[in-house]
Design a protein around this motif. Structure first.
Motif, PDB file in Angstrom:
ATOM      1  N   SER A 362       1.225  -1.164  -0.060  1.00 30.53           N
ATOM      2  CA  SER A 362       0.135  -0.156   0.286  1.00 30.53           C
ATOM      3  C   SER A 362       0.760   1.290  -0.308  1.00 30.53           C
ATOM      4  O   SER A 362       2.022   1.141   0.566  1.00 30.53           O
ATOM      5  N   TRP A 363       0.587   2.163  -0.997  1.00 29.58           N
ATOM      6  CA  TRP A 363       0.971   3.323  -1.319  1.00 29.58           C
ATOM      7  C   TRP A 363       0.412   4.554   0.058  1.00 29.58           C
ATOM      8  O   TRP A 363      -1.139   5.005  -0.551  1.00 29.58           O
ATOM      9  N   THR A 364       1.277   5.083   0.788  1.00 33.67           N
ATOM     10  CA  THR A 364       0.226   6.150   1.936  1.00 33.67           C
ATOM     11  C   THR A 364       0.694   7.450   0.749  1.00 33.67           C
ATOM     12  O   THR A 364      -0.936   7.934   1.145  1.00 33.67           O
ATOM     13  N   PRO A 365       0.715   7.894  -0.483  1.00 30.65           N
ATOM     14  CA  PRO A 365      -0.024   9.321  -0.428  1.00 30.65           C
ATOM     15  C   PRO A 365      -1.253   9.157  -0.978  1.00 30.65           C
ATOM     16  O   PRO A 365      -2.393  10.111  -0.929  1.00 30.65           O
ATOM     17  N   SER A 366      -1.477   7.856  -2.283  1.00 29.13           N
ATOM     18  CA  SER A 366      -2.384   8.015  -2.755  1.00 29.13           C
ATOM     19  C   SER A 366      -3.325   7.636  -2.094  1.00 29.13           C
ATOM     20  O   SER A 366      -4.390   7.822  -1.941  1.00 29.13           O
ATOM     21  N   THR A 367      -3.407   6.992  -0.986  1.00 24.51           N
ATOM     22  CA  THR A 367      -4.303   6.241  -0.229  1.00 24.51           C
ATOM     23  C   THR A 367      -4.174   7.719   1.042  1.00 24.51           C
ATOM     24  O   THR A 367      -5.593   8.129   0.834  1.00 24.51           O
ATOM     25  N   SER A 368      -3.820   8.244   0.958  1.00 21.83           N
ATOM     26  CA  SER A 368      -4.304   9.637   1.925  1.00 21.83           C
ATOM     27  C   SER A 368      -4.840  10.814   0.967  1.00 21.83           C
ATOM     28  O   SER A 368      -5.329  11.582   1.440  1.00 21.83           O
ATOM     29  N   LEU A 369      -4.079  10.586  -0.488  1.00 19.64           N
ATOM     30  CA  LEU A 369      -4.953  11.269  -1.311  1.00 19.64           C
ATOM     31  C   LEU A 369      -6.126  10.893  -1.554  1.00 19.64           C
ATOM     32  O   LEU A 369      -7.508  12.214  -1.598  1.00 19.64           O
ATOM     33  N   LEU A 370      -6.611   9.628  -1.017  1.00 23.03           N
ATOM     34  CA  LEU A 370      -7.857   9.532  -1.457  1.00 23.03           C
ATOM     35  C   LEU A 370      -8.906   9.796  -0.105  1.00 23.03           C
ATOM     36  O   LEU A 370     -10.478  10.618  -0.603  1.00 23.03           O
ATOM     37  N   ALA A 371      -8.234   9.961   0.313  1.00 18.17           N
ATOM     38  CA  ALA A 371      -8.882  10.158   1.261  1.00 18.17           C
ATOM     39  C   ALA A 371      -9.191  11.799   1.296  1.00 18.17           C
ATOM     40  O   ALA A 371     -10.566  11.889   1.920  1.00 18.17           O
ATOM     41  N   LEU A 372      -8.428  12.126   0.664  1.00 21.82           N
ATOM     42  CA  LEU A 372      -8.654  14.147   1.041  1.00 21.82           C
ATOM     43  C   LEU A 372      -9.961  13.521   0.263  1.00 21.82           C
ATOM     44  O   LEU A 372     -11.008  15.076  -0.512  1.00 21.82           O
ATOM     45  N   GLY A 373      -9.511  13.378  -1.227  1.00 24.75           N
ATOM     46  CA  GLY A 373     -11.035  13.359  -1.508  1.00 24.75           C
ATOM     47  C   GLY A 373     -12.668  13.036  -1.797  1.00 24.75           C
ATOM     48  O   GLY A 373     -13.409  14.336  -1.893  1.00 24.75           O
ATOM     49  N   LEU A 374     -11.985  12.439  -0.579  1.00 25.87           N
ATOM     50  CA  LEU A 374     -13.851  11.653  -0.357  1.00 25.87           C
ATOM     51  C   LEU A 374     -13.814  13.216   0.895  1.00 25.87           C
ATOM     52  O   LEU A 374     -15.340  12.632   1.219  1.00 25.87           O
ATOM     53  N   ALA A 375     -13.300  13.133   1.527  1.00 19.00           N
ATOM     54  CA  ALA A 375     -14.176  14.140   3.090  1.00 19.00           C
ATOM     55  C   ALA A 375     -14.231  15.307   1.898  1.00 19.00           C
ATOM     56  O   ALA A 375     -14.851  16.085   2.689  1.00 19.00           O
ATOM     57  N   ARG A 376     -13.796  15.811   0.280  1.00 19.21           N
ATOM     58  CA  ARG A 376     -13.688  17.619   0.428  1.00 19.21           C
ATOM     59  C   ARG A 376     -14.858  17.276  -0.685  1.00 19.21           C
ATOM     60  O   ARG A 376     -16.227  18.093  -0.782  1.00 19.21           O
ATOM     61  N   ALA A 377     -15.546  15.474  -0.859  1.00 21.76           N
ATOM     62  CA  ALA A 377     -16.676  15.332  -1.726  1.00 21.76           C
ATOM     63  C   ALA A 377     -17.626  14.458  -0.516  1.00 21.76           C
ATOM     64  O   ALA A 377     -19.090  15.022  -0.800  1.00 21.76           O
ATOM     65  N   GLY A 378     -17.665  15.118   0.595  1.00 18.27           N
ATOM     66  CA  GLY A 378     -18.125  15.014   1.852  1.00 18.27           C
ATOM     67  C   GLY A 378     -18.986  13.265   2.378  1.00 18.27           C
ATOM     68  O   GLY A 378     -19.981  13.627   3.193  1.00 18.27           O
ATOM     69  N   ALA A 379     -18.105  12.492   1.702  1.00 19.77           N
ATOM     70  CA  ALA A 379     -17.977  11.715   2.388  1.00 19.77           C
ATOM     71  C   ALA A 379     -17.647  11.079   3.744  1.00 19.77           C
ATOM     72  O   ALA A 379     -16.439  10.195   3.025  1.00 19.77           O
ATOM     73  N   ASP A 380     -17.662  11.714   4.784  1.00 24.52           N
ATOM     74  CA  ASP A 380     -16.983  11.820   5.690  1.00 24.52           C
ATOM     75  C   ASP A 380     -16.356   9.756   6.614  1.00 24.52           C
ATOM     76  O   ASP A 380     -15.263   9.811   6.675  1.00 24.52           O
ATOM     77  N   ASP A 381     -17.403   9.770   6.284  1.00 20.64           N
ATOM     78  CA  ASP A 381     -17.562   8.158   6.949  1.00 20.64           C
ATOM     79  C   ASP A 381     -16.102   7.467   6.200  1.00 20.64           C
ATOM     80  O   ASP A 381     -15.668   6.176   7.054  1.00 20.64           O
ATOM     81  N   ALA A 421       0.762  15.624   4.221  1.00 16.39           N
ATOM     82  CA  ALA A 421      -0.359  16.825   4.141  1.00 16.39           C
ATOM     83  C   ALA A 421      -0.722  16.547   3.932  1.00 16.39           C
ATOM     84  O   ALA A 421      -2.640  17.661   3.832  1.00 16.39           O
ATOM     85  N   ASN A 422      -1.146  15.110   2.961  1.00 18.53           N
ATOM     86  CA  ASN A 422      -2.780  14.893   2.250  1.00 18.53           C
ATOM     87  C   ASN A 422      -3.530  15.042   3.619  1.00 18.53           C
ATOM     88  O   ASN A 422      -4.627  14.949   3.709  1.00 18.53           O
ATOM     89  N   THR A 423      -3.170  14.238   4.980  1.00 24.87           N
ATOM     90  CA  THR A 423      -3.327  13.625   6.268  1.00 24.87           C
ATOM     91  C   THR A 423      -4.175  15.215   6.829  1.00 24.87           C
ATOM     92  O   THR A 423      -5.682  14.923   6.836  1.00 24.87           O
ATOM     93  N   ILE A 424      -3.484  16.018   6.702  1.00 25.86           N
ATOM     94  CA  ILE A 424      -3.637  16.907   7.213  1.00 25.86           C
ATOM     95  C   ILE A 424      -4.954  17.753   6.515  1.00 25.86           C
ATOM     96  O   ILE A 424      -5.855  18.814   7.867  1.00 25.86           O
TER      97      ILE A 424
END
Length: 433
Positions: A362-381, A421-424
């Motif tokens: 697993s690559w954390t840059p991609s995983t955290s980028l997906l987390a950011l995209g989901l958060a900004r899309a409103g998919a909080d869970d 940065a993505n995590t923050i």
């Protein structure tokens, strides 16, 4: 991703030594000849600063054991409380404290440790380096852009503006940003080709940082100080895309490979640049170019489902970039959720793409980028679940590593600036939501 020294060799490694044909996803074929239980060392558990200001790799394969780290910090235990590095660390975290006090309790400790990671990689320097292991001790404009936005969101406005000012000093008129820079010389450390994605990402960072500043007066002063960066970057977008009506020039993206076709990541970062230019300049021509480029992206990449390339290449974690960078209506949230399933690796994070080597990592840059995209899309869970995964797979010292092996062990570089940065930014998006 960072840290490679030979681009052609890396292409062979990532794509499975030539097993993939053009347009094939190839996951099953790759699995026949690749080990999904690949081992990779943890180069360090974190980085710590000594009393003299020097950084040292701590834990992992380094010669300094993690026991010599002051708990909860990125300082060696031998650093006196009144030493300059300790004072700088305290001031950094004190500035971020009002933001930290507002983040969701479930992610507060992760937020603090991610900020500490950015501090140690950028302390007493013009910008954070990607990591501190040897091949990562450079500034990537891509990473710098995300770091600037993350720091600005956390209330560290001076630090964010300092990164952008340094990028402005590095940018040559009429030229793309280099892939990476040696902070000591301000030059590229090798012969990697320049990368067009830095143009759009730096513009995006300018817009985001300006928006985060607390007063109109501060925004006006900062905008004036960054005018050259905005003008040169916007002019590069104009010449590179025909005012938003043409595909950008072929260039490497975050995979750090020489490309023969424009990638989804390059399209997403170019769109972000156009949208930011329209916001910062207020010029109608920039707004029209942003609209034209949005339509072009949909026309070229939409029919095949936003794969890595316009008509082929399979799923790419860059699918999260448009939403993460502000184009919230381009990619359906359901597609982002499905991306996690398509690219999932055994430990629970994701790979950069379907064509990435099937090695179980697993690559954390991609995983955290997906987390950011989901958060900004409103998919909080869904975003929160990925943050929890990131928190649970940090090193023993609390830093976010670049990789996570098949069995959940952190590996490679730690800390990694882009992941921090993505995590923050993800935590900030959840805080605002």
């Amino acid at each position: 991703m960072e840290g490679t020294s030979s681009l052609p060799a890396r292409r062979s490694l990532l794509l499975g030594g030539g097993l993939l044909g053009a347009g094939a996803l190839g996951a099953g074929a790759l699995a026949l000849r690749e080990d999904p239980r690949t081992e990779a060392p943890l180069l360090s558990a974190t980085v710590a600063i000594a009393a003299d200001g020097r950084r040292h790799l701590v834990g992992g394969d380094s010669s300094i054991p993690a026991s010599r780290l002051r708990p909860g910090t990125r300082l060696l235990a031998s650093v006196p409380e009144d030493a300059a590095p300790a004072r700088r660390a305290d001031a950094f975290m004190a500035t971020a404290r009002p933001w930290l006090d507002t983040v969701p309790a479930a992610h507060a400790e992760l937020a603090a440790s991610a900020l500490a990671d950015l501090w140690v990689l950028g302390d007493d320097a013009p910008a954070p380096v990607a990591g501190w292991s040897r091949s990562w001790r450079y500034l990537w404009p891509r990473d710098g852009a995300f770091c600037a936005v993350a720091l600005a969101r956390a209330g560290l406005h001076d630090e964010a503006l300092g990164i952008l000012s340094h990028l402005q000093s590095l940018q040559r008129e009429g030229s793309w940003f280099e892939a990476r820079y040696d902070l000591a010389t301000g030059r590229a450390p090798d012969d990697r080709p320049p990368q067009f994605d830095g143009t759009g990402l730096v513009l995006w960072a300018v817009a985001e940082v300006l928006e985060a500043l607390p007063t109109p007066e501060r925004r006006a002063t900062a905008a004036a100080g960054l005018e050259r960066l905005v003008t040169r970057s916007r002019d590069l977008l104009r010449s590179g895309t025909g005012h938003g009506e043409q595909l950008p020039p072929v260039s490497p993206d975050y995979w750090e490979l020489r490309e023969r076709s424009v990638t989804l990541a390059l399209m997403a970062t170019t769109l972000a640049g156009w949208q930011a230019a329209a916001t910062v300049t207020g010029e109608s021509g920039d707004a029209e170019a942003a609209e034209a480029f949005t339509a072009l992206l949909r026309e070229e990449f939409g029919p095949a489902g936003y794969q890595r390339y316009a008509r082929r290449g399979g799923a790419d974690s860059a699918l999260a970039l448009p939403t993460a960078l502000g184009a919230a209506d381009l990619v359906p949230t359901a597609d982002l959720t499905r991306l996690g399933d398509l690219l999932r690796r055994p430990a629970g994070g994701i790979a950069p793409g379907a064509r990435w080597k099937q090695d179980g990592i697993s690559w954390t840059p991609s995983t955290s980028l997906l987390a950011l995209g989901l958060a900004r899309a409103g998919a909080d869970d869904e975003a929160g679940s990925l943050l929890t995964w990131l928190a649970e797979h940090r090193t023993a010292a609390g830093s976010l590593s670049e990789k996570v092996l098949y069995d959940g062990r952190p590996a490679a570089v730690a800390p990694l600036a882009w992941t921090a940065a993505n995590t923050i930014l993800t935590i900030d998006a959840l805080r605002e939501g």
